[in-house]
Motif scaffolding. Structure first.
Motif, PDB file in Angstrom:
ATOM      1  N   ILE A 149      38.344 -23.838 -23.684  1.00 57.37           N
ATOM      2  CA  ILE A 149      39.291 -24.683 -23.633  1.00 57.37           C
ATOM      3  C   ILE A 149      41.073 -24.836 -22.974  1.00 57.37           C
ATOM      4  CG2 ILE A 149      41.691 -24.486 -25.516  1.00 57.37           C
ATOM      5  CD1 ILE A 149      39.724 -26.049 -26.987  1.00 57.37           C
ATOM      6  N   GLY A 150      41.728 -25.085 -22.476  1.00 56.10           N
ATOM      7  CA  GLY A 150      42.913 -24.656 -21.652  1.00 56.10           C
ATOM      8  C   GLY A 150      43.856 -25.806 -22.089  1.00 56.10           C
ATOM      9  N   ASP A 151      45.310 -25.272 -21.561  1.00 59.71           N
ATOM     10  CA  ASP A 151      46.631 -26.566 -21.638  1.00 59.71           C
ATOM     11  C   ASP A 151      46.620 -27.216 -20.101  1.00 59.71           C
ATOM     12  OD1 ASP A 151      48.673 -26.843 -22.560  1.00 59.71           O
ATOM     13  OD2 ASP A 151      49.609 -25.592 -22.132  1.00 59.71           O
ATOM     14  N   VAL A 202      57.503 -14.313 -43.125  1.00 57.70           N
ATOM     15  CA  VAL A 202      56.193 -15.350 -42.644  1.00 57.70           C
ATOM     16  C   VAL A 202      55.413 -14.877 -41.954  1.00 57.70           C
ATOM     17  CG1 VAL A 202      56.213 -17.888 -42.300  1.00 57.70           C
ATOM     18  CG2 VAL A 202      58.755 -16.672 -43.281  1.00 57.70           C
ATOM     19  N   LEU A 203      54.185 -14.978 -42.280  1.00 63.88           N
ATOM     20  CA  LEU A 203      52.759 -14.515 -41.174  1.00 63.88           C
ATOM     21  C   LEU A 203      52.581 -16.003 -40.699  1.00 63.88           C
ATOM     22  CD1 LEU A 203      51.588 -12.240 -39.869  1.00 63.88           C
ATOM     23  CD2 LEU A 203      50.137 -12.274 -41.707  1.00 63.88           C
ATOM     24  N   LYS A 204      53.010 -16.096 -39.168  1.00 62.96           N
ATOM     25  CA  LYS A 204      52.385 -17.148 -38.551  1.00 62.96           C
ATOM     26  C   LYS A 204      52.450 -17.048 -36.604  1.00 62.96           C
ATOM     27  CE  LYS A 204      54.963 -20.384 -38.414  1.00 62.96           C
ATOM     28  NZ  LYS A 204      55.979 -22.190 -38.866  1.00 62.96           N
ATOM     29  N   ASN A 205      52.070 -17.836 -36.476  1.00 60.27           N
ATOM     30  CA  ASN A 205      51.626 -17.583 -34.957  1.00 60.27           C
ATOM     31  C   ASN A 205      52.198 -16.267 -34.253  1.00 60.27           C
ATOM     32  OD1 ASN A 205      52.420 -18.382 -32.279  1.00 60.27           O
ATOM     33  ND2 ASN A 205      54.218 -19.215 -32.497  1.00 60.27           N
ATOM     34  N   CYS A 240      44.358 -18.436 -29.178  1.00 62.09           N
ATOM     35  CA  CYS A 240      45.496 -18.351 -29.661  1.00 62.09           C
ATOM     36  C   CYS A 240      45.756 -17.337 -29.172  1.00 62.09           C
ATOM     37  CB  CYS A 240      44.603 -17.276 -30.634  1.00 62.09           C
ATOM     38  SG  CYS A 240      44.053 -17.772 -32.672  1.00 62.09           S
ATOM     39  N   ASP A 241      46.488 -17.717 -28.146  1.00 63.87           N
ATOM     40  CA  ASP A 241      47.312 -16.262 -26.982  1.00 63.87           C
ATOM     41  C   ASP A 241      48.761 -17.163 -26.958  1.00 63.87           C
ATOM     42  OD1 ASP A 241      44.685 -14.672 -26.429  1.00 63.87           O
ATOM     43  OD2 ASP A 241      44.427 -15.322 -24.521  1.00 63.87           O
ATOM     44  N   TYR A 242      48.576 -18.496 -27.614  1.00 62.34           N
ATOM     45  CA  TYR A 242      49.967 -18.801 -26.723  1.00 62.34           C
ATOM     46  C   TYR A 242      49.831 -20.780 -27.959  1.00 62.34           C
ATOM     47  CZ  TYR A 242      48.248 -21.476 -23.110  1.00 62.34           C
ATOM     48  OH  TYR A 242      47.361 -21.766 -22.205  1.00 62.34           O
ATOM     49  N   LEU A 243      50.757 -20.622 -27.780  1.00 63.83           N
ATOM     50  CA  LEU A 243      50.903 -22.300 -29.070  1.00 63.83           C
ATOM     51  C   LEU A 243      50.446 -23.681 -27.710  1.00 63.83           C
ATOM     52  CD1 LEU A 243      51.037 -24.075 -31.207  1.00 63.83           C
ATOM     53  CD2 LEU A 243      52.916 -24.350 -31.607  1.00 63.83           C
ATOM     54  N   MET A 244      49.469 -24.566 -27.918  1.00 57.01           N
ATOM     55  CA  MET A 244      48.983 -25.327 -26.529  1.00 57.01           C
ATOM     56  C   MET A 244      49.922 -26.833 -27.395  1.00 57.01           C
ATOM     57  SD  MET A 244      45.599 -24.344 -25.356  1.00 57.01           S
ATOM     58  CE  MET A 244      45.653 -23.483 -25.315  1.00 57.01           C
ATOM     59  N   GLU A 245      50.580 -27.592 -26.736  1.00 57.35           N
ATOM     60  CA  GLU A 245      50.468 -28.414 -27.368  1.00 57.35           C
ATOM     61  C   GLU A 245      49.574 -29.682 -27.338  1.00 57.35           C
ATOM     62  OE1 GLU A 245      53.760 -32.411 -25.681  1.00 57.35           O
ATOM     63  OE2 GLU A 245      52.673 -31.425 -23.750  1.00 57.35           O
ATOM     64  N   ILE A 246      50.195 -30.504 -28.579  1.00 57.08           N
ATOM     65  CA  ILE A 246      48.611 -31.641 -28.653  1.00 57.08           C
ATOM     66  C   ILE A 246      49.591 -32.718 -29.023  1.00 57.08           C
ATOM     67  CG2 ILE A 246      47.431 -32.185 -30.628  1.00 57.08           C
ATOM     68  CD1 ILE A 246      46.559 -29.907 -29.723  1.00 57.08           C
ATOM     69  N   ARG A 247      49.693 -33.530 -28.044  1.00 50.26           N
ATOM     70  CA  ARG A 247      50.129 -34.685 -27.403  1.00 50.26           C
ATOM     71  C   ARG A 247      49.656 -35.933 -29.187  1.00 50.26           C
ATOM     72  NH1 ARG A 247      48.586 -35.444 -21.535  1.00 50.26           N
ATOM     73  NH2 ARG A 247      49.550 -33.784 -21.197  1.00 50.26           N
ATOM     74  N   ALA A 261      42.983 -29.473 -25.337  1.00 49.04           N
ATOM     75  CA  ALA A 261      43.798 -29.204 -26.032  1.00 49.04           C
ATOM     76  C   ALA A 261      43.611 -27.952 -27.684  1.00 49.04           C
ATOM     77  CB  ALA A 261      45.299 -28.889 -25.560  1.00 49.04           C
ATOM     78  N   CYS A 262      43.884 -27.014 -27.991  1.00 52.58           N
ATOM     79  CA  CYS A 262      43.970 -25.826 -29.113  1.00 52.58           C
ATOM     80  C   CYS A 262      44.790 -25.965 -30.097  1.00 52.58           C
ATOM     81  CB  CYS A 262      42.556 -25.441 -29.042  1.00 52.58           C
ATOM     82  SG  CYS A 262      42.170 -24.963 -30.477  1.00 52.58           S
ATOM     83  N   GLN A 263      45.501 -26.268 -31.302  1.00 48.06           N
ATOM     84  CA  GLN A 263      46.012 -25.727 -31.846  1.00 48.06           C
ATOM     85  C   GLN A 263      44.999 -24.686 -33.464  1.00 48.06           C
ATOM     86  OE1 GLN A 263      49.272 -28.236 -33.670  1.00 48.06           O
ATOM     87  NE2 GLN A 263      50.348 -28.214 -31.023  1.00 48.06           N
ATOM     88  N   PRO A 264      44.935 -24.030 -33.362  1.00 43.52           N
ATOM     89  CA  PRO A 264      44.556 -23.076 -34.878  1.00 43.52           C
ATOM     90  C   PRO A 264      45.793 -23.060 -35.665  1.00 43.52           C
ATOM     91  CG  PRO A 264      43.801 -21.850 -32.354  1.00 43.52           C
ATOM     92  CD  PRO A 264      44.838 -23.324 -32.144  1.00 43.52           C
ATOM     93  N   GLU A 265      45.655 -23.262 -36.800  1.00 47.36           N
ATOM     94  CA  GLU A 265      46.038 -23.123 -37.836  1.00 47.36           C
ATOM     95  C   GLU A 265      46.483 -21.737 -38.219  1.00 47.36           C
ATOM     96  OE1 GLU A 265      43.671 -24.322 -41.290  1.00 47.36           O
ATOM     97  OE2 GLU A 265      43.078 -26.329 -41.163  1.00 47.36           O
TER      98      GLU A 265
END
Length: 477
Positions: A249-251, A311-314, A402-409, A282-286
């Motif tokens: 996984i990578g950006d 709110v617990l998120k990100n 989970c280190d940062y939010l990747m873009e999902i096209r 790329a990956c976006q965990p919920e």
């Protein structure tokens, strides 16, 4: 103060095990059976269309769709058999509670496969003009997506580039993605077919002077002869495959090993693969895009109690003065909840006599950030405790994803088959003055093309009705 390992161990060592609820299991099996029935109907319709096809592009597209349907059917049946076997052996169990890691959305794009032609083929422009039709399959679990097909791959191309974007949903952290390359060799020697039209016409004009036998072969060569009107249609061979996992996984775009398939069947298709393929995985965990927990918490700060909507998120606990402010303003406070965060009970000296408290400490250079929060009840405290531990578990299992939010096209729209017209023949025909009669040759050509189009549309409509049948199923890709 308890360590992160200690707190996680105390919360996650006790996992209840029970059999999957019968109603849910029956629904999952029914959905899988529906997919199998749908693909069987698609395969039957595609096979009939392939048998009736004469145009080369139509045959290639139908053969590709047939292979894809067969692959999906085999995958669905294998999964259904696995579930039945697990049920018989009594291994169909699931963990209950918040101890399960979250799922993720995985995107695959920017696919490129380098080719390795001989210098005599690519640089010196010598040798034959081999041409290939190539496409790729990507599978994660029972989800299988195919790329568009490149149907004129020759020695002038240095790599294969696919513009498709494929998005997989509900992917577990221990996923394995299979990447497969399929190829069909269009002809053994396409010297004439690959030359410009003017040069080909010149060769055909000169074919009469090279002998009756050779001239007949040259002048009679057409696209149907190049592809071959086989009864079973073009046959795509699995040329190579690769495997992708969480570590890939990578950006950015990465390159991965491509294992060439060995066997007698692939020797007839000498596509010069370099042995690697490139793509962006790329990956976006919920847990980065969906709230893990929400509600009111009181912040204990210097003998003051401040209520916040949290709110617990990100990777953070965002705090607003009220729930309504969340939609219109930035959070007043953001408490980091990362891999360096420890969750523990509050020391009595810090609780200020308040019940249902929880202590959050995050190590950041050069100092540590510490916060003491209080819930409104015992149940609320348990909810936030489980939510915080869940967030740490998600980060621990998804690792760098989970280190940062990747873009999902956005996924690529489905492309229409190459043999379908983009517009009606009537829209393409300009209107003319009724007083000006059309030449008979033009009228004859239009009528002939109209008859061919009507016949093709009738065939496709008939196949569509057979595929839909009485109960039509809709699949989301």
């Amino acid at each position: 103060m308890p360590s992160l390992a200690h707190t996680m161990k105390s919360k996650f060592m006790y996992i209840k095990i029970r059999s999957t609820p019968p109603k849910r299991k029956i629904t999952m099996d029914h959905d899988l059976q529906q997919k199998i029935d749908h693909e069987i109907k698609m395969r039957e319709g595609t096979a009939k269309l392939l048998a009736a096809s004469k145009h080369p592009a139509q045959m290639l597209e139908a053969a590709k769709n047939l292979l894809t349907s067969n692959t999906r059917i085999m995958t669905y049946m294998t999964e259904l058999q696995r579930r039945k076997t697990a049920e018989v052996l009594g291994k169909n169990v699931s963990t209950v509670g918040n101890q399960l890691p979250c799922k993720a959305k995985v995107s695959v794009s920017d696919i490129r496969i380098p080719l390795m032609w001989k210098d005599t083929d690519h640089f010196k422009n010598k040798g034959d003009y081999r041409r290939y039709a190539v496409f790729c399959l990507l599978r994660i679990g029972t989800d299988i997506y195919e790329t568009s097909m490149l149907s004129n791959v020759d020695r002038s191309m240095t790599d294969l580039t696919f513009d498709d974007i494929m998005v997989f949903n509900n992917v577990p952290h221990d996923f394995t993605a299979k990447f497969e390359v399929y190829c069909h060799k269009l002809h053994e020697d396409l010297t004439i077919a690959s030359t410009p039209k003017k040069l080909r016409k010149k060769i055909n004009d000169l074919s009469g002077s090279v002998g009756r036998s050779v001239g007949k072969r040259l002048s009679g060569l057409n696209d149907t002869d190049i592809i071959g009107n086989m009864v079973l249609g073009p046959r795509f061979e699995l040329m190579a495959s690769g495997t992708l996992e969480l570590k890939d996984i990578g950006d950015s775009i990465g390159n991965y090993d491509l294992q060439l398939t060995s066997g007698a069947d692939v020797t007839t298709c000498e596509l010069p693969l370099f042995g690697v393929f490139c793509l962006r995985l790329a990956c976006q965990p919920e847990c980065l895009v969906e709230p893990v927990a929400t509600g009111y918490l009181n912040l204990l700060d210097e003998e003051k109690v401040k209520p916040y909507w949290c709110v617990l998120k990100n990777l953070s606990l965002a705090c607003w003065s009220s729930k309504e402010d969340m939609e219109v303003t930035e959070p007043l406070l953001q408490i980091p909840v990362t891999k360096n965060t420890q969750i523990s009970d509050t020391d009595p000296s810090r609780s200020m006599g308040t019940d249902h408290t929880i202590h959050i400490m995050t190590k950041q250079h050069p100092r540590s950030l510490e916060y003491t929060l209080a819930a409104q009840s015992k149940d609320e405290l348990n909810k936030w405790w489980d939510g915080l531990q869940q967030h740490l578990l998600d980060q621990a299992l998804w690792k760098h994803a989970c280190d940062y939010l990747m873009e999902i096209r956005s996924p690529s729209p489905r492309k229409k088959p190459a043999f379908l017209r983009k517009s009606s023949i009537y829209d393409d025909t300009p209107l003319s003055d009724k007083a000006t009669p059309r030449p008979r040759s033009v009228v004859g050509e239009l009528k002939k093309e109209d008859d061919q189009l009507s016949e093709m549309l009738n065939t496709l409509m008939g196949e569509a009705k057979q595929i839909r049948g009485e109960n039509s199923y809709t699949t989301t890709v």
